[in-house]
Design an enzyme around this catalytic site. Structure first.
Site, short mmCIF file in Angstrom:
data_model
loop_
_atom_site.label_atom_id
_atom_site.label_comp_id
_atom_site.label_asym_id
_atom_site.label_seq_id
_atom_site.Cartn_x
_atom_site.Cartn_y
_atom_site.Cartn_z
N ASP A 129 0.86 -1.19 0.00
CA ASP A 129 0.00 0.00 0.00
C ASP A 129 0.89 1.24 0.00
OD1 ASP A 129 -3.15 0.75 1.24
OD2 ASP A 129 -1.56 2.27 1.21
N ILE A 130 0.64 2.12 -0.98
CA ILE A 130 1.44 3.36 -1.03
C ILE A 130 1.07 4.23 0.17
CG2 ILE A 130 1.97 5.42 -2.39
CD1 ILE A 130 1.43 3.80 -4.91
N GLU A 185 -4.58 2.47 -4.55
CA GLU A 185 -3.11 2.53 -4.42
C GLU A 185 -2.59 1.31 -3.69
OE1 GLU A 185 -4.74 2.73 -1.51
OE2 GLU A 185 -3.12 3.80 -0.46
P1 GH3 Z 1 -2.10 5.26 4.18
O1 GH3 Z 1 -0.66 5.55 4.31
O2 GH3 Z 1 -2.75 5.01 5.48
O3 GH3 Z 1 -2.38 4.16 3.20
O4 GH3 Z 1 -2.79 6.59 3.61
P2 GH3 Z 1 -3.36 6.86 2.17
O5 GH3 Z 1 -3.58 8.34 2.00
O6 GH3 Z 1 -2.50 6.22 1.13
O7 GH3 Z 1 -4.71 6.03 2.20
P3 GH3 Z 1 -6.17 6.42 1.89
O8 GH3 Z 1 -6.90 5.09 1.80
O9 GH3 Z 1 -6.71 7.43 2.86
O10 GH3 Z 1 -6.15 7.10 0.48
C1 GH3 Z 1 -5.94 6.40 -0.69
C2 GH3 Z 1 -6.03 7.39 -1.82
O11 GH3 Z 1 -5.76 6.76 -3.09
C3 GH3 Z 1 -7.38 8.02 -1.94
C4 GH3 Z 1 -7.77 7.84 -3.39
O12 GH3 Z 1 -8.30 9.01 -3.94
C5 GH3 Z 1 -6.46 7.50 -4.07
N1 GH3 Z 1 -6.62 6.70 -5.27
C6 GH3 Z 1 -7.18 5.48 -5.38
N2 GH3 Z 1 -7.19 5.08 -6.68
C7 GH3 Z 1 -6.62 6.08 -7.41
C8 GH3 Z 1 -6.36 6.27 -8.80
O13 GH3 Z 1 -6.62 5.41 -9.66
N3 GH3 Z 1 -5.76 7.43 -9.18
C9 GH3 Z 1 -5.45 8.38 -8.26
N4 GH3 Z 1 -4.88 9.49 -8.71
N5 GH3 Z 1 -5.70 8.25 -6.95
C10 GH3 Z 1 -6.28 7.11 -6.51
MG MG Z 2 -2.18 4.13 1.15
MG MG Z 3 -5.05 2.00 0.90
#
Ligand code: GH3
Ligand code: MG
Ligand code: MG
Length: 296
Positions: free
Chosen positions: A167-168, A210
């Site tokens: 997980d990023i 992510e």
């Molecule tokens: P943590 O270190 O706890 O994982 O924090 P985080 O911010 O990485 O985790 P969180 O689940 O709060 O946020 C994940 C984000 O990933 C939110 C969402 O908008 C973004 N995301 C998911 N799929 C995509 C995509 O296909 N493109 C983009 N640009 N963003 C994406």
């Molecule tokens: Mg994340």
């Molecule tokens: Mg996540």
């Protein structure tokens, strides 16, 4: 690059079939028997396999069964059976063993060419339906299919299998600060690095958002610890577009005997959760055995 494998014990027949291969196929492999064919499938992952039925040793029906059970990747090759056996019962057992088409010898080269074109088109469609369009990694559907398959395969061969969840870290902030398309560019770059770190027998997937998954075949927990630590370091040291630096948190679990896919995913996910709560940018290995009720 489109790849075709021709399996026939008769060299003249193989040469004839090679003449039917469309000009856009850059890789054509030949096998004279079933075992050679299986080794080439593992190594070259063909899009289309043309196979004879009557061969010494393993016949085409058994070979077809083995390809279905032991396929190394999530996308099944398109299988064309070509045989002198032309009774209805032969055609039925060929198709039931998993062939996509059954042709009877002698067969006009134009018909073989048309079937090869159909096979290549079908393989492309199969790939597209399993691939995430942004990152070009296999997506969630491919993961679900492949995990069950990998577990059965590794149990059969009694070889280890590790499941990795990645997980990023703090990715929401990337979108919030630089915009969604910058976030997309970062996901694409991450996926390229991720793919580069995968050996041929490892399978990288975009799990969703992510989050990414990695299936490491023939790998025990300690081996997976080395591979994931290497990936973590590569990501930490890379200069990403827009954001510069980026980190990942990683959870790893090794398949236990009789464990189900659900349980393995749960344990990898729990390890990832621990990596997050330990401060991110680290690898956590699951040392806990699966719950008894989750063993199948
Ligand atoms: P943590 O270190 O706890 O994982 O924090 P985080 O911010 O990485 O985790 P969180 O689940 O709060 O946020 C994940 C984000 O990933 C939110 C969402 O908008 C973004 N995301 C998911 N799929 C995509 C995509 O296909 N493109 C983009 N640009 N963003 C994406
Ligand atoms: Mg994340
Ligand atoms: Mg996540």
């Amino acid at each position: 690059m489109a790849t075709i494998l021709i399996v026939d014990d008769c060299p003249e027949m193989r040469s004839l079939l090679k003449l039917c291969v469309p000009p856009n196929c850059h890789r054509v492999f030949e096998a004279a028997d079933g075992l050679q064919a299986l080794a080439l499938i593992e190594k070259c992952r063909p899009d289309v396999v043309v196979l004879d039925v009557m061969m010494p040793g393993m016949d085409g029906i058994e070979l077809c069964d083995r390809i279905r059970d032991d396929s190394p990747g999530p996308i099944m090759p398109y299988i064309i059976m070509l045989s002198a056996k032309n009774d209805t019962i032969d055609k039925v057992s060929g198709l039931d063993s998993g062939a996509d088409a059954y042709l009877c010898k002698p067969c006009d080269p134009s018909e073989i060419k048309a079937h090869l074109r159909l096979g290549l088109r079908t393989f492309e469609e199969r790939s597209a339906s399993l691939t995430d369009t942004l990152t070009e990694l296999f997506g969630r559907r491919a993961f679900d299919a492949m995990l069950e398959h990998a577990i059965a395969r590794n149990n059969r061969h009694n070889s280890p299998l590790c499941m990795v969840m990645i997980d990023i870290d703090l990715f929401k902030a990337v979108n919030d600060t630089y915009g969604h398309s910058a976030g997309d560019a970062v996901l694409v770059t991450f996926s390229e690095l991720f793919r580069e770190q995968s050996r041929d027998c490892d399978l990288p997937f975009r799990w969703g958002g992510e989050e990414f998954a990695w299936l490491l075949s023939d790998t025990k927990l300690q081996g997976a610890a080395v591979a994931t630590e290497r990936l973590r370091t590569v990501i930490e040291n890379h200069d990403f577009p827009y954001v510069g630096s980026l980190t990942v948190s990683i959870g790893v679990a090794e398949l236990c005997p009789l464990e189900s896919a659900v349980s393995l995913c749960r344990r990898a996910d729990e390890a990832l959760y621990r990596a997050k709560s330990d401060g991110r940018n680290c690898v956590e290995l699951c040392q806990i055995l699966p719950l008894a009720e989750e063993a199948s």
